[in-house]
Design a protein around this motif. Structure first.
Motif, PDB file in Angstrom:
ATOM      1  N   SER A  40       0.817  -1.212   0.000  1.00 25.51           N
ATOM      2  CA  SER A  40       0.000   0.000   0.000  1.00 25.51           C
ATOM      3  C   SER A  40       0.854   1.266   0.000  1.00 25.51           C
ATOM      4  O   SER A  40       1.701   1.455   0.879  1.00 25.51           O
ATOM      5  CB  SER A  40      -0.952   0.014   1.202  1.00 25.51           C
ATOM      6  OG  SER A  40      -0.231  -0.114   2.406  1.00 25.51           O
ATOM      7  N   GLN A  41       0.637   2.093  -1.005  1.00 24.73           N
ATOM      8  CA  GLN A  41       1.331   3.358  -1.212  1.00 24.73           C
ATOM      9  C   GLN A  41       2.847   3.172  -1.345  1.00 24.73           C
ATOM     10  O   GLN A  41       3.622   4.101  -1.134  1.00 24.73           O
ATOM     11  CB  GLN A  41       1.010   4.350  -0.086  1.00 24.73           C
ATOM     12  CG  GLN A  41      -0.489   4.599   0.074  1.00 24.73           C
ATOM     13  CD  GLN A  41      -0.805   5.637   1.126  1.00 24.73           C
ATOM     14  OE1 GLN A  41      -0.562   6.816   0.931  1.00 24.73           O
ATOM     15  NE2 GLN A  41      -1.358   5.183   2.248  1.00 24.73           N
ATOM     16  N   GLY A  42       3.255   1.955  -1.716  1.00 21.77           N
ATOM     17  CA  GLY A  42       4.670   1.656  -1.868  1.00 21.77           C
ATOM     18  C   GLY A  42       5.228   2.181  -3.185  1.00 21.77           C
ATOM     19  O   GLY A  42       4.500   2.665  -4.049  1.00 21.77           O
ATOM     20  N   ARG A  43       6.546   2.070  -3.333  1.00 24.95           N
ATOM     21  CA  ARG A  43       7.248   2.604  -4.481  1.00 24.95           C
ATOM     22  C   ARG A  43       7.841   1.491  -5.331  1.00 24.95           C
ATOM     23  O   ARG A  43       7.936   0.340  -4.918  1.00 24.95           O
ATOM     24  CB  ARG A  43       8.356   3.563  -4.037  1.00 24.95           C
ATOM     25  CG  ARG A  43       7.877   4.771  -3.222  1.00 24.95           C
ATOM     26  CD  ARG A  43       6.860   5.627  -3.980  1.00 24.95           C
ATOM     27  NE  ARG A  43       7.308   6.007  -5.312  1.00 24.95           N
ATOM     28  CZ  ARG A  43       8.135   7.032  -5.601  1.00 24.95           C
ATOM     29  NH1 ARG A  43       8.629   7.785  -4.621  1.00 24.95           N
ATOM     30  NH2 ARG A  43       8.458   7.303  -6.858  1.00 24.95           N
ATOM     31  N   GLY A 100      -0.492  -4.970  -2.598  1.00 24.15           N
ATOM     32  CA  GLY A 100      -0.001  -5.309  -3.931  1.00 24.15           C
ATOM     33  C   GLY A 100      -0.684  -6.543  -4.484  1.00 24.15           C
ATOM     34  O   GLY A 100      -0.901  -6.661  -5.696  1.00 24.15           O
ATOM     35  N   ALA A 101      -1.046  -7.476  -3.593  1.00 23.98           N
ATOM     36  CA  ALA A 101      -1.767  -8.672  -4.032  1.00 23.98           C
ATOM     37  C   ALA A 101      -3.159  -8.306  -4.540  1.00 23.98           C
ATOM     38  O   ALA A 101      -3.674  -8.920  -5.482  1.00 23.98           O
ATOM     39  CB  ALA A 101      -1.865  -9.680  -2.890  1.00 23.98           C
ATOM     40  N   TYR A 102      -3.783  -7.301  -3.906  1.00 19.36           N
ATOM     41  CA  TYR A 102      -5.074  -6.817  -4.417  1.00 19.36           C
ATOM     42  C   TYR A 102      -4.927  -6.373  -5.864  1.00 19.36           C
ATOM     43  O   TYR A 102      -5.734  -6.740  -6.735  1.00 19.36           O
ATOM     44  CB  TYR A 102      -5.603  -5.657  -3.570  1.00 19.36           C
ATOM     45  CG  TYR A 102      -6.535  -4.763  -4.364  1.00 19.36           C
ATOM     46  CD1 TYR A 102      -7.835  -5.167  -4.648  1.00 19.36           C
ATOM     47  CD2 TYR A 102      -6.076  -3.558  -4.908  1.00 19.36           C
ATOM     48  CE1 TYR A 102      -8.672  -4.386  -5.436  1.00 19.36           C
ATOM     49  CE2 TYR A 102      -6.904  -2.768  -5.688  1.00 19.36           C
ATOM     50  CZ  TYR A 102      -8.198  -3.182  -5.947  1.00 19.36           C
ATOM     51  OH  TYR A 102      -9.016  -2.412  -6.744  1.00 19.36           O
ATOM     52  N   HIS A 103      -3.919  -5.559  -6.144  1.00 14.89           N
ATOM     53  CA  HIS A 103      -3.723  -5.055  -7.507  1.00 14.89           C
ATOM     54  C   HIS A 103      -3.480  -6.204  -8.490  1.00 14.89           C
ATOM     55  O   HIS A 103      -4.025  -6.205  -9.603  1.00 14.89           O
ATOM     56  CB  HIS A 103      -2.537  -4.092  -7.538  1.00 14.89           C
ATOM     57  CG  HIS A 103      -2.826  -2.749  -6.950  1.00 14.89           C
ATOM     58  ND1 HIS A 103      -3.721  -1.868  -7.513  1.00 14.89           N
ATOM     59  CD2 HIS A 103      -2.323  -2.128  -5.853  1.00 14.89           C
ATOM     60  CE1 HIS A 103      -3.763  -0.755  -6.794  1.00 14.89           C
ATOM     61  NE2 HIS A 103      -2.932  -0.888  -5.772  1.00 14.89           N
ATOM     62  N   ALA A 104      -2.653  -7.156  -8.085  1.00 20.33           N
ATOM     63  CA  ALA A 104      -2.355  -8.286  -8.962  1.00 20.33           C
ATOM     64  C   ALA A 104      -3.618  -9.082  -9.278  1.00 20.33           C
ATOM     65  O   ALA A 104      -3.860  -9.473 -10.428  1.00 20.33           O
ATOM     66  CB  ALA A 104      -1.300  -9.187  -8.317  1.00 20.33           C
ATOM     67  N   ALA A 105      -4.447  -9.315  -8.255  1.00 22.90           N
ATOM     68  CA  ALA A 105      -5.675 -10.073  -8.446  1.00 22.90           C
ATOM     69  C   ALA A 105      -6.668  -9.302  -9.304  1.00 22.90           C
ATOM     70  O   ALA A 105      -7.325  -9.875 -10.186  1.00 22.90           O
ATOM     71  CB  ALA A 105      -6.302 -10.415  -7.100  1.00 22.90           C
ATOM     72  N   GLY A 134      -2.734 -11.289   0.747  1.00 20.64           N
ATOM     73  CA  GLY A 134      -3.574 -10.274   0.127  1.00 20.64           C
ATOM     74  C   GLY A 134      -4.950 -10.127   0.759  1.00 20.64           C
ATOM     75  O   GLY A 134      -5.480 -11.058   1.374  1.00 20.64           O
ATOM     76  N   LEU A 135      -5.524  -8.933   0.605  1.00 23.98           N
ATOM     77  CA  LEU A 135      -6.927  -8.678   0.922  1.00 23.98           C
ATOM     78  C   LEU A 135      -7.604  -8.311  -0.387  1.00 23.98           C
ATOM     79  O   LEU A 135      -7.200  -7.358  -1.049  1.00 23.98           O
ATOM     80  CB  LEU A 135      -7.077  -7.551   1.933  1.00 23.98           C
ATOM     81  CG  LEU A 135      -8.527  -7.182   2.299  1.00 23.98           C
ATOM     82  CD1 LEU A 135      -9.208  -8.340   3.030  1.00 23.98           C
ATOM     83  CD2 LEU A 135      -8.573  -5.929   3.154  1.00 23.98           C
ATOM     84  N   TYR A 136      -8.626  -9.074  -0.762  1.00 21.82           N
ATOM     85  CA  TYR A 136      -9.238  -8.922  -2.073  1.00 21.82           C
ATOM     86  C   TYR A 136     -10.632  -8.310  -1.998  1.00 21.82           C
ATOM     87  O   TYR A 136     -11.454  -8.516  -2.880  1.00 21.82           O
ATOM     88  CB  TYR A 136      -9.256 -10.285  -2.781  1.00 21.82           C
ATOM     89  CG  TYR A 136      -7.884 -10.918  -2.780  1.00 21.82           C
ATOM     90  CD1 TYR A 136      -6.856 -10.396  -3.565  1.00 21.82           C
ATOM     91  CD2 TYR A 136      -7.589 -12.003  -1.943  1.00 21.82           C
ATOM     92  CE1 TYR A 136      -5.584 -10.944  -3.552  1.00 21.82           C
ATOM     93  CE2 TYR A 136      -6.324 -12.558  -1.924  1.00 21.82           C
ATOM     94  CZ  TYR A 136      -5.326 -12.018  -2.723  1.00 21.82           C
ATOM     95  OH  TYR A 136      -4.058 -12.554  -2.698  1.00 21.82           O
TER      96      TYR A 136
END
Length: 239
Positions: free
Chosen positions: A35-38, A119-124, A142-144
């Motif tokens: 979350s909000q990572g670079r 990041g797992a949310y975005h990937a999913a 992840g949290l989906y």
């Protein structure tokens, strides 16, 4: 190890975006930060080093993405619909700009989307919404379900970017067939607060005839030391 830095003005997002590329060949891996990572997070946290052998042997090539979370789901000053709209623009950036860049550098057709925590949310979300663009999805802790980021507001536009809801909807037989061809790996800790959501998504996929691997690790397992172990174990497949 081959390392490249890229920066350009994104037409999809209307601002400059940066990313790092590691490796010279093999499966193309879209890496989303937490979350909000670079874009340099995976390098700084030892994830790239953990995959050093696969990268040096040309089995994998990582495309480490920057995030716009502070402009989308974490932008509390915006209406939730505006947050979803920014998420959609970010998705277009990945599909229309990052993936073509990856193809220009590496013709390998196999694409993996991965990330830890948010990041797992975005990937999913990318993998489930565009199953023919992604061949394997690896979600680490992840949290989906995006509802926590919408301040109680919810509509169809937000649901379209919420994997836990999106998978419940009918998007046609071609979409479902694409999902069934994917290799979906969900990894989380037995004591992680996100475990229930991972089990829900896994069950929902199975109910639609979509095979997936749900892997539960002992303890909380929601931090970089575990994620380094997880990514090495599951990047080549699931056991």
């Amino acid at each position: 190890m081959h390392r490249e830095y890229h920066r350009w003005h994104s037409p999809s997002l209307g601002r400059d975006m940066e990313l790092l590329v590691f490796g010279h060949g093999g499966a193309r891996v879209l890496v989303y930060p937490t979350s909000q990572g670079r874009y340099f997070e995976w390098e700084d946290r030892g994830m790239v080093a953990a995959l050093g052998e696969q990268l040096e042997r040309g089995w994998l090539q990582l495309f480490c993405l920057d995030s716009v979370d502070a402009e989308s789901w974490y932008a509390r000053h915006k209406h939730p619909v505006q947050r979803a709209e920014r998420q959609e623009e970010y998705e277009r950036y990945v599909l229309d700009e990052v993936l073509p860049l990856s193809t220009s550098l590496n013709s390998n057709p196999f694409v993996i989307a991965t990330g830890a925590s948010f990041g797992a949310y975005h990937a999913a979300s990318l993998a489930f919404r565009h199953p023919y663009q992604v061949h394997r999805m690896i979600g680490l802790s992840g949290l989906y379900d995006i509802r926590e980021q919408t301040d109680g507001y919810y509509d169809a536009h937000i649901a379209a970017h919420n994997p836990s809801d999106f998978l419940r909807q009918d998007h046609g037989p071609e979409w479902l067939e694409g999902l069934r061809r994917q290799d979906i790996i969900l990894v989380t800790g037995r004591d992680d607060n996100f475990r229930t959501n991972n089990e829900w998504v896994s069950r929902l996929l199975w109910e639609r005839g979509v095979g997936n691997a749900l892997r539960l690790w002992d303890g909380w397992a929601h931090d970089w030391p575990w994620w380094r172990e997880m990514i090495v174990r599951y990047m080549g497949g699931h056991d």
